[in-house]
Design an enzyme around this catalytic site. Structure first.
Site, PDB file in Angstrom:
ATOM      1  N   TYR A  64       6.879  -6.808  -4.408  1.00 24.51           N
ATOM      2  CA  TYR A  64       7.338  -6.588  -5.698  1.00 24.51           C
ATOM      3  C   TYR A  64       6.890  -7.249  -6.761  1.00 24.51           C
ATOM      4  O   TYR A  64       7.511  -7.291  -7.931  1.00 24.51           O
ATOM      5  CB  TYR A  64       9.092  -6.517  -5.369  1.00 24.51           C
ATOM      6  CG  TYR A  64       9.591  -5.481  -5.005  1.00 24.51           C
ATOM      7  CD1 TYR A  64       9.348  -4.099  -5.212  1.00 24.51           C
ATOM      8  CD2 TYR A  64      10.607  -5.566  -3.759  1.00 24.51           C
ATOM      9  CE1 TYR A  64      10.225  -2.901  -4.780  1.00 24.51           C
ATOM     10  CE2 TYR A  64      11.450  -4.466  -3.255  1.00 24.51           C
ATOM     11  CZ  TYR A  64      11.181  -3.316  -3.525  1.00 24.51           C
ATOM     12  OH  TYR A  64      11.641  -2.101  -3.059  1.00 24.51           O
ATOM     13  N   GLU A  68       0.127  -1.941   0.612  1.00 19.94           N
ATOM     14  CA  GLU A  68       1.396  -2.096   0.997  1.00 19.94           C
ATOM     15  C   GLU A  68       1.323  -2.062   2.531  1.00 19.94           C
ATOM     16  O   GLU A  68       2.058  -2.639   3.400  1.00 19.94           O
ATOM     17  CB  GLU A  68       2.546  -1.276   0.420  1.00 19.94           C
ATOM     18  CG  GLU A  68       2.595  -1.383  -0.864  1.00 19.94           C
ATOM     19  CD  GLU A  68       4.032  -0.424  -1.560  1.00 19.94           C
ATOM     20  OE1 GLU A  68       4.190  -0.778  -2.610  1.00 19.94           O
ATOM     21  OE2 GLU A  68       4.133   0.490  -0.752  1.00 19.94           O
ATOM     22  N   ARG A  79      17.270  10.339  -1.961  1.00 20.86           N
ATOM     23  CA  ARG A  79      18.127   9.598  -3.000  1.00 20.86           C
ATOM     24  C   ARG A  79      19.274  10.356  -3.375  1.00 20.86           C
ATOM     25  O   ARG A  79      20.216  10.222  -3.702  1.00 20.86           O
ATOM     26  CB  ARG A  79      17.252   8.777  -3.946  1.00 20.86           C
ATOM     27  CG  ARG A  79      16.390   7.761  -3.481  1.00 20.86           C
ATOM     28  CD  ARG A  79      15.451   7.307  -4.337  1.00 20.86           C
ATOM     29  NE  ARG A  79      14.848   5.868  -3.949  1.00 20.86           N
ATOM     30  CZ  ARG A  79      13.704   5.452  -4.395  1.00 20.86           C
ATOM     31  NH1 ARG A  79      12.849   6.366  -5.602  1.00 20.86           N
ATOM     32  NH2 ARG A  79      13.140   4.429  -4.164  1.00 20.86           N
ATOM     33  N   LYS A  93      15.555   0.712   3.054  1.00 20.92           N
ATOM     34  CA  LYS A  93      16.040  -0.736   2.542  1.00 20.92           C
ATOM     35  C   LYS A  93      17.458  -1.062   3.364  1.00 20.92           C
ATOM     36  O   LYS A  93      18.101  -0.418   4.132  1.00 20.92           O
ATOM     37  CB  LYS A  93      16.460  -0.406   1.156  1.00 20.92           C
ATOM     38  CG  LYS A  93      15.028  -0.030   0.351  1.00 20.92           C
ATOM     39  CD  LYS A  93      15.282   0.031  -1.220  1.00 20.92           C
ATOM     40  CE  LYS A  93      13.962   0.069  -1.933  1.00 20.92           C
ATOM     41  NZ  LYS A  93      14.358   0.237  -3.420  1.00 20.92           N
ATOM     42  N   ASN A 133      19.028   1.970  -3.537  1.00 19.19           N
ATOM     43  CA  ASN A 133      18.654   3.581  -3.587  1.00 19.19           C
ATOM     44  C   ASN A 133      17.881   3.755  -2.226  1.00 19.19           C
ATOM     45  O   ASN A 133      17.121   4.651  -2.117  1.00 19.19           O
ATOM     46  CB  ASN A 133      17.554   3.755  -4.702  1.00 19.19           C
ATOM     47  CG  ASN A 133      16.275   2.871  -4.786  1.00 19.19           C
ATOM     48  OD1 ASN A 133      16.188   1.886  -4.060  1.00 19.19           O
ATOM     49  ND2 ASN A 133      15.622   3.044  -5.630  1.00 19.19           N
ATOM     50  N   ARG A 189       6.977  11.111  -1.886  1.00 18.84           N
ATOM     51  CA  ARG A 189       7.416  10.507  -3.073  1.00 18.84           C
ATOM     52  C   ARG A 189       8.419  11.694  -3.596  1.00 18.84           C
ATOM     53  O   ARG A 189       9.508  11.421  -3.959  1.00 18.84           O
ATOM     54  CB  ARG A 189       6.432  10.257  -4.166  1.00 18.84           C
ATOM     55  CG  ARG A 189       5.730   9.088  -3.898  1.00 18.84           C
ATOM     56  CD  ARG A 189       6.286   7.855  -4.120  1.00 18.84           C
ATOM     57  NE  ARG A 189       6.720   7.483  -5.581  1.00 18.84           N
ATOM     58  CZ  ARG A 189       7.289   6.554  -6.222  1.00 18.84           C
ATOM     59  NH1 ARG A 189       7.513   5.508  -5.633  1.00 18.84           N
ATOM     60  NH2 ARG A 189       7.249   6.533  -7.605  1.00 18.84           N
ATOM     61  N   HIS A 236      12.230   2.886  -0.137  1.00 18.83           N
ATOM     62  CA  HIS A 236      10.894   2.598  -1.075  1.00 18.83           C
ATOM     63  C   HIS A 236       9.889   3.423  -0.394  1.00 18.83           C
ATOM     64  O   HIS A 236       9.726   3.702   0.724  1.00 18.83           O
ATOM     65  CB  HIS A 236      10.575   1.171  -0.981  1.00 18.83           C
ATOM     66  CG  HIS A 236       9.217   1.049  -1.489  1.00 18.83           C
ATOM     67  ND1 HIS A 236       8.971   0.735  -2.931  1.00 18.83           N
ATOM     68  CD2 HIS A 236       7.928   0.874  -0.850  1.00 18.83           C
ATOM     69  CE1 HIS A 236       7.677   0.705  -3.096  1.00 18.83           C
ATOM     70  NE2 HIS A 236       6.994   0.427  -1.718  1.00 18.83           N
TER      71      HIS A 236
END
Ligand code: CMP
Length: 150
Positions: A49, A126, A102, A9, A112, A85, A115
Site C-alpha cells: 500500500y 503485487e 463489493r 481481506k 471492502n 476489477r 483487493h
C-alpha cells in the site's frame, strides 16, 4: 493472457466469504494459478500500500489489513486484470452495483472485502510481492469451453 493479484481481506475471511468470492472467479472462467491463506506482516503491507502512504487512512488501512488472515490469489485469463476489477466493483461497497462482489457483500469504503490489482505494472509488482515463490501453471480442461478457439 494476464495474471492478476486478488486478496480476500480480513473482513471477507471473518465474514465467511472466501468460498463465495473464489466461486465467482471460477465461475467466470478465470484460472486460479496461486492461492494461500496468510497473515501478512507490516513490511509486506507497507510495500503493498506504499502508494497510499500519505493518505489520512493509511494507518487505519494497515491496522485493518493486519487484523486477521487474508487469502492471496493469483488469477489468470485473457484481460484478467480488467475482468477481475469489473467483478470486484468500485471501492465503496455502499455505492458498488449489485452483481459486483463489493456491491453484493459490502457497505463500506475501507472494509471492502477484496483487493484486485489495478493495472499491468501493479499486477506484476503485487504478484512478485505476494507470490515470491511464483505461481503454478497447469492445463485447465474447462478453458477449451471458456474461450472461442477461432
Ligand atoms: P484497495 O482496493 O485494497 O486499495 C486501497 C484501499 O484503501 C481500498 O481498497 C480501501 O480498503 C482503502 N480505502 C480507500 N479509500 C479509503 C478511504 N477514503 N477511507 C478509508 N479507506 C479507504
Amino acid at each position: 493472457m494476464e495474471t492478476t493479484l486478488v486478496l480476500v481481506k480480513p473482513d471477507g475471511v471473518q465474514r465467511g466469504r472466501i468460498g463465495t468470492i473464489v466461486a465467482r472467479f471460477e465461475a467466470k472462467g478465470l484460472k486460479l494459478v496461486g492461492m494461500k491463506l496468510m497473515r501478512p506482516d507490516r513490511k509486506l503491507l507497507e510495500t503493498h500500500y506504499a502508494v497510499h502512504s500519505a493518505r489520512p487512512f493509511f494507518g487505519s488501512l494497515l491496522k485493518f489489513m493486519s487484523a486477521g488472515p487474508v487469502v492471496a490469489m493469483a488469477l489468470a485469463g485473457e484481460g484478467a486484470i480488467g475482468v477481475v476489477r469489473t467483478l470486484v466493483g468500485p471501492t465503496n461497497g455502499a455505492e458498488a452495483a449489485p452483481g459486483t462482489i463489493r456491491g453484493d457483500y459490502g457497505m463500506s469504503k475501507s472494509f471492502n472485502l477484496i483487493h484486485a490489482s489495478d493495472g499491468a505494472e501493479t499486477a506484476t509488482s503485487e504478484l512478485a510481492l505476494w507470490f515470491p515463490e511464483g505461481t503454478l501453471d497447469y492445463d485447465l480442461a474447462s478453458l477449451g469451453w471458456v474461450y472461442d478457439p477461432e
